[in-house]
Enzyme design. Structure first.
Site, mmCIF file in Angstrom:
data_model
loop_
_atom_site.group_PDB
_atom_site.id
_atom_site.type_symbol
_atom_site.label_atom_id
_atom_site.label_comp_id
_atom_site.label_asym_id
_atom_site.label_seq_id
_atom_site.Cartn_x
_atom_site.Cartn_y
_atom_site.Cartn_z
ATOM 1 N N GLY A 53 1.101 -0.694 0.358
ATOM 2 C CA GLY A 53 -0.011 0.243 -0.245
ATOM 3 C C GLY A 53 0.778 1.000 0.190
ATOM 4 O O GLY A 53 1.765 1.448 0.931
ATOM 5 N N ALA A 54 0.777 2.005 -0.910
ATOM 6 C CA ALA A 54 1.013 2.727 -1.070
ATOM 7 C C ALA A 54 1.665 3.838 -0.099
ATOM 8 O O ALA A 54 2.956 4.473 0.452
ATOM 9 C CB ALA A 54 0.858 3.986 -2.259
ATOM 10 N N ARG A 89 10.300 -1.314 -4.361
ATOM 11 C CA ARG A 89 8.953 -1.394 -5.398
ATOM 12 C C ARG A 89 9.092 -0.148 -6.085
ATOM 13 O O ARG A 89 8.976 0.922 -5.436
ATOM 14 C CB ARG A 89 7.795 -1.512 -4.868
ATOM 15 C CG ARG A 89 7.790 -2.893 -3.612
ATOM 16 C CD ARG A 89 6.750 -3.248 -3.092
ATOM 17 N NE ARG A 89 5.850 -3.223 -4.572
ATOM 18 C CZ ARG A 89 4.447 -3.616 -4.476
ATOM 19 N NH1 ARG A 89 3.894 -3.495 -3.511
ATOM 20 N NH2 ARG A 89 3.322 -3.861 -5.120
ATOM 21 N N GLN A 198 -5.429 -8.556 -2.730
ATOM 22 C CA GLN A 198 -4.772 -7.947 -1.406
ATOM 23 C C GLN A 198 -6.848 -7.923 -1.516
ATOM 24 O O GLN A 198 -6.766 -7.170 0.108
ATOM 25 C CB GLN A 198 -4.850 -6.711 -1.482
ATOM 26 C CG GLN A 198 -3.427 -6.573 -1.736
ATOM 27 C CD GLN A 198 -2.856 -7.099 -3.540
ATOM 28 O OE1 GLN A 198 -3.427 -8.049 -4.126
ATOM 29 N NE2 GLN A 198 -1.870 -6.020 -4.370
ATOM 30 N N ASP A 239 -1.472 4.511 -6.066
ATOM 31 C CA ASP A 239 -0.071 4.336 -6.157
ATOM 32 C C ASP A 239 0.794 5.390 -6.278
ATOM 33 O O ASP A 239 1.970 5.739 -6.011
ATOM 34 C CB ASP A 239 0.392 3.371 -6.510
ATOM 35 C CG ASP A 239 -0.162 1.805 -6.102
ATOM 36 O OD1 ASP A 239 -1.489 1.432 -5.713
ATOM 37 O OD2 ASP A 239 0.485 1.518 -5.021
ATOM 38 N N ASN A 249 -2.917 2.780 -10.350
ATOM 39 C CA ASN A 249 -3.574 2.043 -9.363
ATOM 40 C C ASN A 249 -3.414 0.821 -9.613
ATOM 41 O O ASN A 249 -3.171 -0.020 -10.570
ATOM 42 C CB ASN A 249 -4.872 2.117 -8.631
ATOM 43 C CG ASN A 249 -4.956 1.595 -7.395
ATOM 44 O OD1 ASN A 249 -4.465 1.685 -6.353
ATOM 45 N ND2 ASN A 249 -6.448 0.993 -7.124
ATOM 46 N N LYS A 250 -3.620 -0.506 -8.570
ATOM 47 C CA LYS A 250 -3.989 -1.718 -8.398
ATOM 48 C C LYS A 250 -4.216 -2.557 -9.952
ATOM 49 O O LYS A 250 -5.426 -2.042 -10.023
ATOM 50 C CB LYS A 250 -4.435 -2.989 -7.691
ATOM 51 C CG LYS A 250 -4.510 -3.882 -7.338
ATOM 52 C CD LYS A 250 -3.354 -4.744 -7.399
ATOM 53 C CE LYS A 250 -2.410 -4.083 -6.512
ATOM 54 N NZ LYS A 250 -0.452 -4.702 -7.145
HETATM 55 O O1 MRU Z 1 0.406 -4.211 -4.458
HETATM 56 P P1 MRU Z 1 0.337 -3.074 -3.457
HETATM 57 O O2 MRU Z 1 -0.462 -4.116 -2.422
HETATM 58 O O3 MRU Z 1 1.424 -2.735 -2.622
HETATM 59 O O4 MRU Z 1 -1.247 -2.056 -4.218
HETATM 60 C C1 MRU Z 1 -2.077 -1.515 -3.608
HETATM 61 C C2 MRU Z 1 -2.537 -0.735 -4.178
HETATM 62 O O5 MRU Z 1 -2.696 -0.147 -5.440
HETATM 63 C C3 MRU Z 1 -3.638 0.572 -3.385
HETATM 64 O O6 MRU Z 1 -4.828 0.725 -3.853
HETATM 65 C C4 MRU Z 1 -3.001 2.026 -3.543
HETATM 66 O O7 MRU Z 1 -2.099 1.880 -2.328
HETATM 67 C C5 MRU Z 1 -3.361 2.891 -2.589
HETATM 68 S S1 MRU Z 1 -2.973 2.407 -0.901
HETATM 69 C C6 MRU Z 1 -3.672 3.532 0.291
#
Ligand code: MRU
Length: 357
Positions: A53-54, A89, A198, A239, A249-250
């Site tokens: 999560g960012a 990352r 997730q 992100d 985003n994801k």
């Molecule tokens: O690969 P991840 O689990 O780190 O990806 C997270 C996401 O895509 C979230 O939607 C994003 O970081 C926003 S978190 C407030």
């Protein structure tokens, strides 16, 4: 009475002088706190997605840099440790943002004073993240209230942008928690978020712990739910958001945004300013992380004996491609919900955000 106060993903133990995190790779089956006590362990926690999560990636990296300076506070080590953390990352810009802030707070200091100053900066960033997410929750709540839904408000989300992805509250889930705390009847459609799930593993776990009604749905069913009028709005996190309002985003977010537009469903992106990359002119410039194909080809879960087991899903020899994020063009975003208020996803909207600070 609902309270978000005791929920947090990363804590600082002032007695043991240690950072503790929830190992998110073990959820939802096991809740285990882990100590992070060396640069290598911090780097591993981020790259293996024990923390993810960012915003949480950024705060963890800040503490990791502070930790590295307790061992060697020279400028060479500051640069080496920053580079090692930055390489964990590639997509979430909060990582670079947090490292630059910590480095900026210590560069001009004598080495003997750097470790303490870095820790203080990391603690300050942690506190600011909590306050900013709470504000995002309040601004998002206004948008939810404006939807004027008769009966239960059905919100769809993707991946995890709750308190597990930040420190407390979350970004996309903060308005949901605020609405729930205010007594609004809410229900969340939790998109499972293949391949790492997730949504199913983290978002549903969070919401269930908080008592917020939610239902896990396969990623591929989300368009049909929108078509049937069963979704009042979609809220996701980000992100990295580019200066033109494009949102990274994801992976899977873009498809939801397309379906939302086709079905007149508002599509909101909750994004703290730390996730806006002002130097990035469009989403096309955002680096998309490509992860191991094993995340697609295998899956882990509890067996009948209660043991976690990993199994193969595909035929032997199958290959897979695993981009972890996608870009949603700004024109598909109904609003960016930030700690400073809600803004249009456009250069003009982001200019207004700058003025509102
Ligand atoms: O690969 P991840 O689990 O780190 O990806 C997270 C996401 O895509 C979230 O939607 C994003 O970081 C926003 S978190 C407030």
């Amino acid at each position: 009475m609902f309270s978000n106060d005791n929920l947090c993903s990363l804590r600082w133990d002032p007695v043991g002088q240690a950072v503790e995190i929830i190992d998110q790779t073990l959820l939802p089956h096991t809740l285990r706190w882990c100590h992070l006590d060396s640069l290598a362990v911090f780097c591993h926690a981020i790259s293996s997605m024990q923390v993810r999560g960012a915003p949480l990636i950024g705060i963890t990296a800040a503490f990791g840099l502070a930790r590295a300076l307790t061992e060697d506070a020279s400028t060479e080590n500051l640069e080496r440790a920053s580079a090692a953390l930055l390489a964990t990352r590639p997509t979430a810009v909060n990582l670079r943002w947090a490292l630059q802030l910590v480095a900026g707070a210590v560069y001009g200091l004598e080495p003997a004073r750097r470790a303490e100053a870095a820790l203080n900066k990391a603690l300050a960033l942690r506190g600011e993240d909590i306050a900013n997410c709470a504000r995002i929750g309040e601004h998002g709540l206004q948008l939810l209230r404006a939807l004027q839904v008769d009966g239960t408000l059905n919100i769809m989300t993707h991946c995890n942008a709750g308190w597990l992805a930040t420190i407390q509250w979350g970004t996309a889930l903060a308005p949901v928690y605020k609405a729930f705390a205010a007594g609004t009847s809410v229900h969340v459609w939790v998109s499972e978020t293949r391949p790492r799930n997730q949504g199913m593993n983290l978002t549903a776990w969070e919401l269930q712990r908080a008592g917020v009604p939610c239902t896990i749905v396969a990623d591929n069913s989300c368009g049909q739910l929108m078509r049937e009028g069963r979704v009042d709005c979609v809220i996701v996190g980000s992100d990295r958001t580019a200066a033109n309002g494009d949102v990274c985003n994801k992976v899977g977010t873009y498809l939801k945004a397309l379906a939302a537009r086709a079905n007149d469903v508002p599509f909101y992106v909750a994004v703290p300013e730390s996730t806006i990359d002002w130097s990035c002119v469009s989403g096309a410039r955002i680096p998309i992380e490509e992860r191991d194909e094993a995340e697609i080809l295998t899956i882990a879960g509890l067996d009948a004996a209660g043991e976690v087991r990993e199994v193969n899903l595909a035929a032997p020899g199958s290959r897979a491609l695993n981009p972890a994020f996608d870009i949603t063009p700004a024109e598909l975003v109904s609003a960016l919900v930030t700690e400073h208020g809600s803004f249009a996803a456009s250069p003009d909207g982001l200019a207004r955000l700058k003025l509102a600070k």
